[in-house]
Enzyme design. Structure first.
Site, PDB file in Angstrom:
ATOM      1  N   CYS A   2      26.326  41.052  70.816  1.00  0.00           N
ATOM      2  CA  CYS A   2      25.305  41.401  69.850  1.00  0.00           C
ATOM      3  C   CYS A   2      25.925  42.377  68.852  1.00  0.00           C
ATOM      4  O   CYS A   2      26.686  43.262  69.223  1.00  0.00           O
ATOM      5  CB  CYS A   2      24.067  42.048  70.444  1.00  0.00           C
ATOM      6  N   ARG A  28      30.205  38.724  67.329  1.00  0.00           N
ATOM      7  CA  ARG A  28      29.665  39.361  68.536  1.00  0.00           C
ATOM      8  C   ARG A  28      28.517  38.561  69.145  1.00  0.00           C
ATOM      9  O   ARG A  28      27.992  38.922  70.204  1.00  0.00           O
ATOM     10  CB  ARG A  28      29.185  40.773  68.207  1.00  0.00           C
ATOM     11  N   TRP A  73      23.596  37.715  71.047  1.00  0.00           N
ATOM     12  CA  TRP A  73      24.161  36.890  72.119  1.00  0.00           C
ATOM     13  C   TRP A  73      23.190  37.074  73.278  1.00  0.00           C
ATOM     14  O   TRP A  73      23.084  38.169  73.843  1.00  0.00           O
ATOM     15  CB  TRP A  73      25.558  37.373  72.489  1.00  0.00           C
ATOM     16  N   ASN A  99      22.112  46.484  71.525  1.00  0.00           N
ATOM     17  CA  ASN A  99      23.284  45.795  72.070  1.00  0.00           C
ATOM     18  C   ASN A  99      23.504  46.389  73.454  1.00  0.00           C
ATOM     19  O   ASN A  99      23.587  47.599  73.594  1.00  0.00           O
ATOM     20  CB  ASN A  99      24.479  46.083  71.142  1.00  0.00           C
ATOM     21  N   GLY A 100      23.561  45.526  74.479  1.00  0.00           N
ATOM     22  CA  GLY A 100      23.754  46.036  75.836  1.00  0.00           C
ATOM     23  C   GLY A 100      22.618  45.594  76.734  1.00  0.00           C
ATOM     24  O   GLY A 100      21.898  44.638  76.424  1.00  0.00           O
ATOM     25  N   GLU A 468      45.897  30.381  80.744  1.00  0.00           N
ATOM     26  CA  GLU A 468      45.484  30.725  79.382  1.00  0.00           C
ATOM     27  C   GLU A 468      45.310  29.449  78.540  1.00  0.00           C
ATOM     28  O   GLU A 468      44.380  29.338  77.736  1.00  0.00           O
ATOM     29  CB  GLU A 468      46.507  31.680  78.747  1.00  0.00           C
ATOM     30  N   LYS A 472      41.983  28.307  76.398  1.00  0.00           N
ATOM     31  CA  LYS A 472      41.960  27.962  74.967  1.00  0.00           C
ATOM     32  C   LYS A 472      41.331  26.594  74.759  1.00  0.00           C
ATOM     33  O   LYS A 472      40.498  26.404  73.873  1.00  0.00           O
ATOM     34  CB  LYS A 472      43.380  27.926  74.375  1.00  0.00           C
ATOM     35  N   GLU A 475      37.429  26.505  75.699  1.00  0.00           N
ATOM     36  CA  GLU A 475      36.449  27.233  74.895  1.00  0.00           C
ATOM     37  C   GLU A 475      36.245  26.654  73.494  1.00  0.00           C
ATOM     38  O   GLU A 475      35.166  26.805  72.940  1.00  0.00           O
ATOM     39  CB  GLU A 475      36.760  28.734  74.831  1.00  0.00           C
ATOM     40  N   HIS A 491      48.498  21.184  97.264  1.00  0.00           N
ATOM     41  CA  HIS A 491      47.578  21.784  98.227  1.00  0.00           C
ATOM     42  C   HIS A 491      46.125  21.502  97.872  1.00  0.00           C
ATOM     43  O   HIS A 491      45.222  22.159  98.394  1.00  0.00           O
ATOM     44  CB  HIS A 491      47.836  23.291  98.320  1.00  0.00           C
ATOM     45  N   LYS A 585      32.747  37.249  70.741  1.00  0.00           N
ATOM     46  CA  LYS A 585      34.100  37.814  70.682  1.00  0.00           C
ATOM     47  C   LYS A 585      34.225  39.111  71.487  1.00  0.00           C
ATOM     48  O   LYS A 585      35.234  39.345  72.127  1.00  0.00           O
ATOM     49  CB  LYS A 585      34.444  38.077  69.217  1.00  0.00           C
TER      50      LYS A 585
HETATM   51  C1  F6R Z   1      39.390  33.966  75.086  1.00  0.00           C
HETATM   52  C2  F6R Z   1      39.075  35.356  74.820  1.00  0.00           C
HETATM   53  C3  F6R Z   1      38.475  36.165  75.903  1.00  0.00           C
HETATM   54  C4  F6R Z   1      38.911  37.637  75.778  1.00  0.00           C
HETATM   55  C5  F6R Z   1      38.148  38.504  76.800  1.00  0.00           C
HETATM   56  C6  F6R Z   1      38.595  39.944  76.745  1.00  0.00           C
HETATM   57  O1  F6R Z   1      40.034  33.367  74.001  1.00  0.00           O
HETATM   58  O2  F6R Z   1      39.264  35.838  73.730  1.00  0.00           O
HETATM   59  O3  F6R Z   1      38.767  35.655  77.159  1.00  0.00           O
HETATM   60  O4  F6R Z   1      40.290  37.713  76.011  1.00  0.00           O
HETATM   61  O5  F6R Z   1      36.781  38.424  76.545  1.00  0.00           O
HETATM   62  O6  F6R Z   1      38.354  40.498  75.482  1.00  0.00           O
HETATM   63  P1  F6R Z   1      39.113  41.793  74.993  1.00  0.00           P
HETATM   64  O7  F6R Z   1      40.556  41.442  74.878  1.00  0.00           O
HETATM   65  O8  F6R Z   1      38.479  42.141  73.694  1.00  0.00           O
HETATM   66  O9  F6R Z   1      38.905  42.840  76.056  1.00  0.00           O
END
Ligand code: F6R
Length: 590
Positions: A2, A28, A73, A99-100, A468, A472, A475, A491, A585
């Site tokens: 948010c 956000r 969000w 927010n929260g 990772e 990517k 998402e 396994h 984000k």
């Molecule tokens: C995926 C992504 C998330 C962040 C995670 C931590 O592409 O961006 O998995 O890596 O939410 O966020 P930060 O790095 O801001 O603590």
């Protein structure tokens, strides 16, 4: 999660600034948005479901000097207009954006219901305007009523509150970010600086347990518990507006992938003295732990291998959301290393609190300077990636990997060797990201974009990169992707492989290469379409994506084609890579 925005001052375009500010906070959360503004002695509001891009805030009001706004969000309650913020009390004289999470909202809601309040949303936020209204029965001072209400909330939150007949903007925080922008003609209060950077670069930071009240001419900081005034420094921040912009790219994600031509070198550009201070802290610590979330967590997992291979040092990673279970192993001589792009992730802040409660020191590796994690750490290294706006983290990851690898080299007494390797790697990444390489990955995406399952394997530092890669691809393209340690296939996971299942094999040119290639053979024997990402071609590969041989920095180069592939898959499947569904984000809730 948010984004919240507020303005009070002499300007009369507060709703336009609110809408524009929310557009830059949309990373956000983008489930819904809303604005409330003061119009004479009442509050007007506009709320809508979906993204705010395309909305013209000047159409809401052309003469308004006090407005608050929110981009959501969803946590409590579905994505509906009723649940969008601002939330109001019954007679709509008090508006709050939040927010929260108010963890005790059920209890407060029951208490308020018993006093005759009725609620129209499913949000935890709605208790705030109602509770403030209750306290206004005890005091005429709106800010004081907000302070009394804040004393009742538990959990992490940041709020902005306005009253129809009070020319003040009140804000409070505990756990979620709020930054004040000080301009000649008024004050901005927002979750992040891009929301007001076109108007001012002078900021003041609100800390946990503090609130502010402004009448547009001045601003007063106070402690929520004691009501004592707090004095704050004004800080000039440097933001490169170009970096925060999409430029000629269609999406931030591609712009940020391409930024890695330079951002890796910026991450390596650290002061030797600071790196050695950090390396010495790790050497002297009795137990070094790493904690982070998501992509940053995968950088930490790779760092376990960096520290093992390069400096023969045992460090322990746990996802930040799991870290508090490890508190038995912490003591005051321990060191916690946290990694975060945003510097605001709630789970990471909680891990830091756990470490601090045991007297341990905290080193943070962050991108956003002045963020909560940055400011609460004993030592900080900045990755210097510049603003990262796409939800999917790309350049922040390679910056985090670069800094962690550099620290591992420093700990081994080979700082300059580490710098040299990383600068060479930065130059290799610059060479990789050329139009032919992007086109090659676009063609590969065309071959697999109709598949619904995809697997990635790796060994050593390529194992976290396989995980990772899965993040990517999941998402942004919504393809079901999973990353495994190559040796684990037999396994269990190998049962998932069918004729034509795409499987990406991340390899380097090192002692574990024969092992990962034999895992690739096992996949091939079950009919998998084997896509090798490796410095050398191999007859097992149905498709080969060439990457340079970067030894200990192989993780940095191997992830580059996967980032591009994920982007291309998203585009070819008609998805918006910058704002994937259900995500935000900056994850400021636990
Ligand atoms: C995926 C992504 C998330 C962040 C995670 C931590 O592409 O961006 O998995 O890596 O939410 O966020 P930060 O790095 O801001 O603590």
């Amino acid at each position: 999660m948010c984004g919240i925005f507020g303005y009070i001052g002499k300007r009369t375009d507060a709703t336009k600034m609110a809408v524009d500010g929310l557009k830059s906070l949309e990373y956000r959360g983008y489930d819904s948005w809303g604005v409330a503004w003061k119009n004479g002695d009442h509050l007007d509001t506009k709320k809508e479901i979906g993204k705010i891009s395309g909305v013209d805030g000047s159409l809401l009001s052309s003469n308004c000097s006090l407005a608050i706004g929110h981009t959501r969000w969803a946590t409590h309650g579905g994505v509906t207009i009723a649940n969008a913020h601002p939330q109001f009390n019954a007679d709509k004289t008090i508006a709050v954006v939040h927010n929260g999470i108010f963890e005790n909202y059920q209890e407060l809601r029951d208490e308020l219901k018993a006093k005759g309040h009725t609620f129209v949303s499913d949000t935890d936020t709605e208790i705030a305007p109602h509770l403030i209204e209750e306290y206004l029965k005890q005091t005429d001072d709106f800010a004081h009523a907000v302070r009394l209400a804040c004393q009742r909330f538990t959990g992490r939150y940041a709020i902005l509150a306005v009253h129809a007949t009070s020319d003040t903007l009140v804000a409070a925080r505990t756990g979620s970010p709020l930054i004040i922008g000080v301009a000649k003609d008024g004050y901005f209060i927002a979750s992040d600086t891009p929301a007001f950077m076109h108007h001012t670069r002078t900021v003041q930071y609100l800390d946990d347990g503090e609130m502010v009240v402004s009448n547009g001419n001045s601003i007063i900081f106070t402690d929520i518990e004691t009501g004592e005034e707090r004095h704050k420094r004004e800080i000039e921040i440097t933001i490169n507006l170009e970096q925060a912009d999409k430029g000629n790219f269609a999406h931030f994600m591609m712009k940020e992938i391409m930024d890695q031509k330079e951002s890796v070198a910026r991450a390596v550009n650290q002061s030797d003295e600071e790196i050695m201070t950090v390396a010495n802290a790790i050497r002297d610590a009795q137990g070094t732990f790493l904690a982070a979330c998501g992509t940053a967590g995968k950088a930490c997992m790779a760092a376990e291998y960096f520290f093992s291979v390069v400096s023969e040092k045992h460090v322990n990673f746990a996802p930040a959301s799991e870290f508090k279970v490890y508190h038995h192993f912490l003591k005051k001589e321990s060191l916690l290393i946290v990694v975060s792009q945003s510097g605001e992730t709630a789970d990471v802040l909680e891990a830091m609190q756990v470490a601090k409660s045991k007297g341990a020191k905290v080193l943070s590796i962050v991108n956003v300077e002045g963020s909560s994690i940055d400011r609460a750490s004993d030592y900080t290294l900045h990755i210097n990636a510049g603003p990262e706006r796409a939800v999917a983290s790309t350049k922040a990851l390679t910056g985090q990997l670069a800094v962690l690898l550099l620290v591992a080299y420093a700990l081994a007494g080979k700082l300059q060797e580490g710098k040299k390797l990383l600068l060479e790697t930065a130059s290799m990444i610059n060479d990789m990201l050329n139009p032919r390489y992007i086109e090659r990955l676009s063609q590969l995406a065309e071959r697999i974009n109709h598949k619904e399952d995809l697997y990635i394997i790796g060994k050593s530092w390529n194992y976290p990169m396989a995980m990772e890669s899965a993040i990517k691809i999941q998402e942004v393209s919504y393809i079901h992707a999973e990353g495994f340690a190559g040796g684990e296939l037999k396994h269990g996971p190998i049962a998932l492989i069918e004729e034509g299942t795409p499987c990406i094999v991340l390899a380097g040119n090192d002692e574990v290469t024969p092992d990962i290639l034999s895992n690739a053979v096992q996949l091939k024997a079950r009919g998998a379409l084997v896509i090798g990402v490796a410095p050398e071609n191999n007859e097992i590969f149905d498709e080969w994506i060439k990457v340079p041989d970067a030894f200990a920095a192989q993780a940095l180069v191997n992830i580059i084609p996967i980032q591009v592939l994920a982007y291309e898959l998203a585009i070819q499947r008609g998805k918006d890579p910058d704002m994937p569904r259900n995500l935000a984000k900056s994850v400021t809730v636990k």
